[in-house]
Every structure is written in structure tokens, then in C-alpha cells.
Design a protein around this motif. Structure first.
Motif, PDB file in Angstrom:
ATOM      1  N   ALA A  88       0.845  -1.191   0.000  1.00  0.00           N
ATOM      2  CA  ALA A  88       0.000   0.000   0.000  1.00  0.00           C
ATOM      3  C   ALA A  88       0.882   1.244   0.000  1.00  0.00           C
ATOM      4  N   LEU A  89       1.444   1.520  -1.161  1.00  0.00           N
ATOM      5  CA  LEU A  89       2.237   2.726  -1.371  1.00  0.00           C
ATOM      6  C   LEU A  89       1.618   3.493  -2.534  1.00  0.00           C
ATOM      7  N   ALA A  90       1.546   4.810  -2.406  1.00  0.00           N
ATOM      8  CA  ALA A  90       0.862   5.607  -3.422  1.00  0.00           C
ATOM      9  C   ALA A  90       1.718   5.860  -4.659  1.00  0.00           C
ATOM     10  N   THR A  91       3.024   5.715  -4.542  1.00  0.00           N
ATOM     11  CA  THR A  91       3.934   5.684  -5.685  1.00  0.00           C
ATOM     12  C   THR A  91       5.013   4.656  -5.391  1.00  0.00           C
ATOM     13  N   SER A  92       5.648   4.169  -6.443  1.00  0.00           N
ATOM     14  CA  SER A  92       6.750   3.226  -6.256  1.00  0.00           C
ATOM     15  C   SER A  92       8.005   3.964  -5.833  1.00  0.00           C
ATOM     16  N   PRO A  93       8.626   3.566  -4.714  1.00  0.00           N
ATOM     17  CA  PRO A  93       9.911   4.178  -4.365  1.00  0.00           C
ATOM     18  C   PRO A  93      11.009   3.857  -5.377  1.00  0.00           C
ATOM     19  N   LEU A  94      10.938   2.676  -5.992  1.00  0.00           N
ATOM     20  CA  LEU A  94      11.960   2.240  -6.939  1.00  0.00           C
ATOM     21  C   LEU A  94      11.599   2.660  -8.357  1.00  0.00           C
ATOM     22  N   PRO A  95      12.595   2.841  -9.223  1.00  0.00           N
ATOM     23  CA  PRO A  95      12.314   3.184 -10.622  1.00  0.00           C
ATOM     24  C   PRO A  95      11.426   2.140 -11.283  1.00  0.00           C
ATOM     25  N   VAL A  96      10.562   2.596 -12.184  1.00  0.00           N
ATOM     26  CA  VAL A  96       9.605   1.695 -12.823  1.00  0.00           C
ATOM     27  C   VAL A  96       9.265   2.215 -14.213  1.00  0.00           C
ATOM     28  N   GLU A 110      -4.132   6.616 -23.222  1.00  0.00           N
ATOM     29  CA  GLU A 110      -2.729   6.758 -23.613  1.00  0.00           C
ATOM     30  C   GLU A 110      -2.598   7.561 -24.903  1.00  0.00           C
ATOM     31  N   GLU A 111      -3.475   7.284 -25.852  1.00  0.00           N
ATOM     32  CA  GLU A 111      -3.401   8.004 -27.134  1.00  0.00           C
ATOM     33  C   GLU A 111      -3.696   9.484 -26.948  1.00  0.00           C
ATOM     34  N   GLN A 112      -4.678   9.805 -26.116  1.00  0.00           N
ATOM     35  CA  GLN A 112      -5.098  11.196 -25.960  1.00  0.00           C
ATOM     36  C   GLN A 112      -4.181  12.000 -25.040  1.00  0.00           C
ATOM     37  N   PHE A 113      -3.681  11.372 -23.980  1.00  0.00           N
ATOM     38  CA  PHE A 113      -2.972  12.133 -22.945  1.00  0.00           C
ATOM     39  C   PHE A 113      -1.489  11.810 -22.851  1.00  0.00           C
ATOM     40  N   GLY A 114      -1.017  10.866 -23.660  1.00  0.00           N
ATOM     41  CA  GLY A 114       0.407  10.637 -23.806  1.00  0.00           C
ATOM     42  C   GLY A 114       1.141  10.377 -22.509  1.00  0.00           C
ATOM     43  N   LEU A 115       2.166  11.169 -22.250  1.00  0.00           N
ATOM     44  CA  LEU A 115       3.032  10.959 -21.100  1.00  0.00           C
ATOM     45  C   LEU A 115       2.277  11.073 -19.778  1.00  0.00           C
ATOM     46  N   THR A 116       1.264  11.918 -19.749  1.00  0.00           N
ATOM     47  CA  THR A 116       0.456  12.019 -18.527  1.00  0.00           C
ATOM     48  C   THR A 116      -0.130  10.657 -18.153  1.00  0.00           C
ATOM     49  N   THR A 117      -0.663   9.949 -19.142  1.00  0.00           N
ATOM     50  CA  THR A 117      -1.213   8.620 -18.887  1.00  0.00           C
ATOM     51  C   THR A 117      -0.120   7.638 -18.506  1.00  0.00           C
ATOM     52  N   GLN A 118       0.981   7.670 -19.221  1.00  0.00           N
ATOM     53  CA  GLN A 118       2.061   6.716 -18.971  1.00  0.00           C
ATOM     54  C   GLN A 118       2.603   6.834 -17.559  1.00  0.00           C
ATOM     55  N   GLU A 119       2.633   8.050 -17.033  1.00  0.00           N
ATOM     56  CA  GLU A 119       3.245   8.257 -15.718  1.00  0.00           C
ATOM     57  C   GLU A 119       2.248   8.139 -14.556  1.00  0.00           C
ATOM     58  N   GLN A 120       1.014   7.765 -14.822  1.00  0.00           N
ATOM     59  CA  GLN A 120       0.005   7.729 -13.765  1.00  0.00           C
ATOM     60  C   GLN A 120       0.026   6.434 -12.953  1.00  0.00           C
ATOM     61  N   LEU A 121       1.199   5.912 -12.673  1.00  0.00           N
ATOM     62  CA  LEU A 121       1.282   4.740 -11.794  1.00  0.00           C
ATOM     63  C   LEU A 121       1.232   5.240 -10.351  1.00  0.00           C
ATOM     64  N   THR A 122       0.036   5.572  -9.922  1.00  0.00           N
ATOM     65  CA  THR A 122      -0.186   6.112  -8.578  1.00  0.00           C
ATOM     66  C   THR A 122      -1.377   5.394  -7.962  1.00  0.00           C
TER      67      THR A 122
END
Length: 363
Positions: A88-96, A110-122
Motif C-alpha cells: 500500500a504505497l501511493a507511488t513506487s519508491p523504486l524506478p519503474v 494513452e493516445e489522448q494524454f500521452g506521457l500524462t497517462t504513462q506516468e500515472q502509476l499512482t
């Protein structure tokens, strides 16, 4: 008494290295085989390194606590069969390198929002509280706006991003804020005005559906609830229960104010955005922006102001003592961000932080 339900998003990580693993499809397949067609508790999320579960509506906080612990344990059990763990962590401490799910909706994002979507691992925590009508729900939304930043500060559990200290307590809140429909909202005044605003936003074509109305708090489009979405997923399940307790208290307090004819505070969205930024930056360390005065005040003073604001509702629901004890424990032991940083100072590495947090996730 108003019912409460909680949705929690969890990270799937390698049990040995702590690195996020794209295993949600395999976990959900295992859950489906075992459930034998029963209603699913677990769901996929935007990224395959995430797993979400939702509790049933509960009126007793003890029952809610039992469900949260149970489903965290079930998620951990299924992950363990794949050599993984949940945390239960809201972001990964390690690179991902996030892996977006294969569903049509996720591919559109992903198509519409690009990098914003890609980085939403939260990973967030959403609390649903029942309301009697959309009119009551919107009246609640109008009146809880100034207090949502306090909930963010209490839940803050994402200090690390891509292997570095972000210098925020909730960096998740900063990443989530990149969506164009996220964050604090104006005073609506009526259910008609709320629905008109949602329809106008969808009419722009920038949003796919009502599921993309990412307000900090909104009317649920699935249930007769107000859905408070501002919080990080909490490291300890007891913090999740405290959060749910206070959210129900906020909803009940706001509904009573509405019935008594008390108007909402007129704080502008600009001030609320600054309060949210400060909460994400500071967490429970230093100062927050006081929801009443909109001026800096020590975090403990602001948290206790929230408790005082909802105290009558907590008394009536029988939650005042447990909430007092939970707040005292949180202020003494710290939120997830403080715990993660303390673990890093002791372990010397982010892998050690994840390993310890895996154990703490079950409570």
C-alpha cells in the motif's frame, strides 16, 4: 447512519526486489478461477502493476476495518502464488516503467494524454459515503471543499518517485493533478448546476466519459454516494479506517449545515489549489493552510480543527473515541510519507523500504 465504502489501489511488486511487476492480469485470473462466478471484489486499473479492491457499504467502522484487512490479505495471497507481493504505497519508491492495461479505455487514454497517462502509476484511496439525493450530495460537496486538503495531508504516502526523494509528502497528488479534470472545484449550488457542469465538460470532447470527472470529491456515477478521491492509499489499514470515519463525519456535518440553511465557505478554487499543494508538499510536517482562515497554521492545529468540525457527527455515530485515538496515533507515529523516510534512514536503501512496507500493508 450513513454507510461507507472504500476503494483501495495497491502496487504489485516483486517479492524479492520490491520492483513493481505487471501482474494484475494473472492475479485477476486466479481470483476469477477461485471465486466461482461470485461478484468480483478486485479490479484491474490503468497500469498492470496495480490492483484495486472495493469493500461493501458498511455502517460500522469495525466491519469496514475487517473488510479492508481481509481484502488486503487476499490480494497478498494471490500475489504470493506468482512470486509477488502487494504493498500500500501511493507511488513506487523504486524506478519503474509503467505498463498500461490493454483495455480499449486505457488505450484511448494513452493516445489522448500521452506521457500524462504513462506516468500515472499512482495509488489512491476513495471513500464513498451514502447520501439521500443528488441535491443533498451537491450540498455536501459545496461544504466539504476546504477540508479535503487536510485529508490529503493525513494520508500522504508517496515521498519517492523514480528512485528519488521528491521532497513532497504526496507526490501522487502532483502527478494526479496533471489530468485536466482533477482537483478542487467551484461551489455548484444545486444538483442541476453540477450535472450541467459535468455535461459541459463531456461536451468538450476532451474527456471520454463520466469516469474521467476527476474532482477531489464528486457524486459517484455508479452509487448513491459522495465519493471523496483526494487521499493517497494509506500504508496502515487503521489510517484508512480513520480517513473513512472522518469523511463520514464531514458528509454528515455538511448535510446538517445545508438543512440548517448555513451557506458554504466562499473560498475560491485558487485558494483551495494552494491548500492542496501545501498539503501534498508538507503532509503532517510543518504547516498547512487552515480551512477556515486560509492562512498557515501548524499541521496538528489544522488536523484537530477538522476533528472539532465533525465532532458532533462523530459523537452521534459512536466514533468519537476511536477517531481521537486514531488521530493521536497518526500525529505521534506519522503518516506513510514520514514512515517511508524513517525506514530509508534506517535501512539505507529503497528496496528495504518496500520490503518493510509490504509487511505493514496487512497491518
Amino acid at each position: 447512519m450513513r454507510s461507507v465504502g472504500v476503494e483501495e489501489e495497491l502496487l504489485l511488486v516483486d517479492a524479492r526486489t520490491g520492483e513493481p511487476q505487471a501482474l494484475s492480469t494473472a492475479v485477476l485470473a486466479a481470483v476469477s478461477r477461485e471465486s466461482g462466478g461470485e461478484p468480483e471484489v478486485f479490479e484491474a486499473e490503468l497500469h498492470r502493476q496495480m490492483l484495486e479492491f472495493g469493500t461493501r457499504p458498511q455502517t460500522g467502522m469495525g466491519d469496514l476495518a475487517e473488510e479492508i484487512v481481509r481484502w488486503r490479505a487476499e490480494a497478498a495471497r494471490h500475489a504470493e502464488d506468482l512470486g509477488a507481493a502487494v504493498v500500500a504505497l501511493a507511488t513506487s519508491p523504486l524506478p519503474v516503467s509503467p505498463s498500461i492495461g490493454s483495455g480499449e479505455r486505457y488505450q484511448w487514454l494513452e493516445e489522448q494524454f500521452g506521457l500524462t497517462t504513462q506516468e500515472q502509476l499512482t495509488c489512491g484511496c476513495h471513500v464513498h459515503v451514502s447520501v439521500d439525493s443528488d441535491e443533498e450530495g451537491v450540498a455536501v460537496l459545496d461544504r466539504i471543499r476546504p477540508w479535503l486538503s487536510v485529508l490529503l495531508a493525513m494520508s500522504a504516502n508517496s515521498p519517492f518517485w523514480q528512485g528519488k526523494d521528491s521532497r513532497y509528502s504526496s507526490y501522487r497528488s502532483r502527478v494526479w493533478g496533471r489530468w485536466p479534470s482533477s482537483g478542487p472545484v467551484e461551489i455548484f449550488g444545486s444538483a442541476d448546476r453540477y450535472h450541467e457542469q459535468v455535461d459541459d465538460m463531456l461536451g468538450t470532447g476532451a474527456l471520454r466519459d463520466k469516469g474521467m470527472i476527476y474532482f477531489d470529491a464528486r457524486l459517484s456515477h455508479h452509487y448513491p454516494t459522495v465519493e471523496v478521491r483526494v487521499a493517497d492509499v494509506c500504508l496502515d489499514p487503521s489510517t484508512t479506517v480513520l480517513l473513512a470515519t472522518l469523511v463520514r463525519g464531514l458528509v454528515e456535518t455538511a448535510a446538517r449545515q445545508w438543512r440548517a440553511g448555513e451557506p458554504p465557505a466562499r473560498h475560491g478554487v485558487g485558494l483551495l489549489r494552494l491548500a492542496a499543494w501545501r498539503a501534498g508538499r508538507s503532509g503532517l510536517e510543518g504547516e498547512l493552510i487552515h480551512p477556515v482562515t486560509m492562512r498557515p497554521a501548524p499541521a496538528e492545529v489544522v488536523v484537530r480543527a477538522l476533528f472539532d468540525h465533525v465532532r458532533d457527527a462523530l459523537e452521534d455515530s459512536g466514533d468519537v473515541i476511536s477517531a481521537q485515538e486514531g488521530l493521536a496515533a497518526l500525529l505521534k507515529g506519522g503518516n506513510g510519507a514520514r514512515i517511508q523516510r524513517d525506514l530509508l534512514s534506517r535501512s539505507g536503501g529503497l528496496r528495504g523500504v518496500v520490503t518493510e512496507c509490504v509487511s505493514r500493508t496487512r497491518g
